[in-house]
Enzyme design. Structure first.
Site, mmCIF file in Angstrom:
data_model
loop_
_atom_site.group_PDB
_atom_site.id
_atom_site.type_symbol
_atom_site.label_atom_id
_atom_site.label_comp_id
_atom_site.label_asym_id
_atom_site.label_seq_id
_atom_site.Cartn_x
_atom_site.Cartn_y
_atom_site.Cartn_z
ATOM 1 N N CYS A 96 0.807 -1.220 0.000
ATOM 2 C CA CYS A 96 0.000 0.000 0.000
ATOM 3 C C CYS A 96 0.843 1.274 0.000
ATOM 4 O O CYS A 96 0.304 2.361 -0.172
ATOM 5 C CB CYS A 96 -0.926 0.016 1.210
ATOM 6 S SG CYS A 96 -2.113 -1.336 1.225
ATOM 7 N N CYS A 241 -14.196 1.264 7.346
ATOM 8 C CA CYS A 241 -13.232 0.499 6.551
ATOM 9 C C CYS A 241 -13.121 1.048 5.133
ATOM 10 O O CYS A 241 -14.121 1.425 4.517
ATOM 11 C CB CYS A 241 -13.659 -0.965 6.483
ATOM 12 S SG CYS A 241 -13.870 -1.742 8.108
ATOM 13 N N ILE A 244 -12.756 -1.259 -1.652
ATOM 14 C CA ILE A 244 -11.968 -1.642 -2.830
ATOM 15 C C ILE A 244 -12.147 -0.538 -3.866
ATOM 16 O O ILE A 244 -13.267 -0.074 -4.111
ATOM 17 C CB ILE A 244 -12.456 -2.985 -3.393
ATOM 18 C CG1 ILE A 244 -12.253 -4.093 -2.360
ATOM 19 C CG2 ILE A 244 -11.761 -3.304 -4.706
ATOM 20 C CD1 ILE A 244 -10.798 -4.426 -2.072
ATOM 21 N N HIS A 366 -9.296 3.699 -1.687
ATOM 22 C CA HIS A 366 -7.957 3.153 -1.445
ATOM 23 C C HIS A 366 -7.488 2.311 -2.634
ATOM 24 O O HIS A 366 -7.344 1.090 -2.522
ATOM 25 C CB HIS A 366 -7.985 2.324 -0.158
ATOM 26 C CG HIS A 366 -6.663 1.811 0.291
ATOM 27 N ND1 HIS A 366 -5.448 2.330 -0.126
ATOM 28 C CD2 HIS A 366 -6.348 0.772 1.138
ATOM 29 C CE1 HIS A 366 -4.466 1.665 0.442
ATOM 30 N NE2 HIS A 366 -4.980 0.715 1.196
#
Length: 421
Positions: A96, A241, A244, A366
């Protein structure tokens, strides 16, 4: 200092001349080449430069090999259709932290005197209909030779806090959410952090994203709505959270001599520090030895500033507990006080230290290989005074923290960037 750290010398001045970023989301009709071109063209236009001006390029991507089978020469392929030929192009995969690592290498290239203008570009196409395959891209982000040992060691951190009945999702999700949840329960056990404080981070970030046209999610949540949302794995609910995501982001860095060629050199942002560190072995309780804490300390030293000087921050909140932990690692509060800081409103726009004004990974999205450059896009806009409704007033110094993978009890990679006017 333990661990391996890559840093750039503070002697030669390096600037961000231009930035570009696509919206982040789920784009089944756009491929890597299209996303790359959109971000790079935006950065070139922002700087007033052309493809011919770029002397070296650093392309970051983490999942194309697993999802598409393109395991090599990703950058050469993505950039050739835009007219990039002859120049050196390097492919960067660092979990990441891939995009921040690409940026670090671009800065090193210019700072060393090897060239005057370099491109860092991150692009990711993660979303697909096969969810099992989609989530499997994370399986290699730790030591695959010791998977069961990894699970045992990391999940052990959460022991002592029993998840309430009904607080675990029955739908598929990444195993790494269980790891982040264990980090959260460790923080709750050690410092008294509450689920409500974690929810306060999420509500704040979703509130910030309402005013970010590039964000994947732009719906505001109250703390109560975050707590009442579908559970993932205690103490995390869905809005806590990161999703995707598909997307791309780019930055063009240049030497001081190049500033005269820019359309408006006053919009150039100085790179005060760029540090990449490799995780270390430590006990869970040794928070001061966390690799991000150590890397940020070095970055502050290189930049000649302190945490109290920072105007705003973008941190790696793959889950909301991540922001709490990183706010402590960056020195914005004492260890254990990240939860109260968030609940007090101190990290909102207008607060003592605004964090994730973009909406953060939880709502901005993300796209792994682009995330670090997406953070820098936000900080550059803020330091220029071009962030619109979410503008932090009198922003002069900004820091980005971007982590990648897991090794031992923490991120395998930590990248810290400090920018200034």
């Amino acid at each position: 200092m333990n661990g391996r750290i890559t840093m750039t010398s503070p002697q030669a001045a390096v600037y961000i001349a231009g930035v570009g970023m696509t919206p982040t989301g789920k784009f089944l009709d756009r491929d890597i080449k299209q996303l790359t071109a959109a971000a790079v063209n935006a950065a070139l236009a922002d700087a007033g430069l052309s493809v011919r001006d770029i002397q070296s390029a650093y392309f970051s991507n983490a999942t194309q090999g697993a999802l598409e089978g393109q395991t090599m020469i990703r950058g050469q392929i993505a950039l050739r259709s835009m007219g990039f030929e002859s120049i050196p192009i390097f492919n960067i995969e660092n979990a990441c932290a891939s995009a921040s690592s690409a940026f670090n290498l671009a800065v090193q290239y210019v700072r060393s005197g090897a060239g005057d203008i370099a491109l860092a570009i991150g692009a990711e196409k993660m979303f697909c209909a096969d969810k099992a395959r989609m989530f499997s891209v994370f399986d290699g982000a730790w030591d695959v030779a010791t998977v069961e040992e990894n699970k045992r060691r990391l999940l052990q951190m959460g022991h002592g806090i029993e998840p309430p009945e009904g607080s675990m999702s029955k739908a598929p999700y990444s195993l790494f959410m269980d790891i982040y949840a264990a980090f959260g329960r460790f923080h709750m056990r050690e410092f008294g952090t509450t689920q409500r404080q974690i929810a306060a981070v999420s509500a704040k970030n979703h509130g910030h994203s309402v005013h970010n046209p590039l964000a994947q999610y732009r719906n505001a949540y109250t703390i109560e709505e975050v707590l009442a949302a579908p559970p993932i794995t205690y103490p995390l609910t869905l809005p806590m959270c990161a999703p995707i995501s598909d997307g791309a982001a780019a930055a063009i860095v240049c030497s001081e001599a190049t500033l005269a060629r820019l359309v408006d050199r006053r919009r150039a942002i100085k790179v005060l520090a760029s540090v990449v560190a490799t995780g270390t072995n430590r006990r869970p309780e040794d928070m001061t030895q966390h690799i991000t804490a150590k890397a940020s300390k070095l970055a502050y030293e290189l930049a000649g500033v302190s945490p109290q000087d920072i105007s705003l921050a973008e941190v790696h909140d793959a889950t909301a507990i991540g922001e709490i932990v990183q706010s402590e690692n960056l020195g914005f509060c004492a260890f254990g006080e990240g939860g109260p800081l968030a609940e007090s409103g101190g990290t909102t726009i207008g607060g003592r230290i605004p964090i994730n004004t973009s909406g953060g990974l939880e709502s901005k999205g993300h796209p792994i290989g682009a995330t670090g450059l997406g953070q820098l896009h936000e900080l550059v806009m803020q330091l220029r005074g071009e962030a619109g409704v979410r503008q932090v007033q009198r922003a002069r110094l900004a820091i980005a923290e971007n982590g990648g993978g897991l090794f031992g009890l923490e991120e395998a990679v930590a990248a810290i960037t400090i920018l200034g006017r």
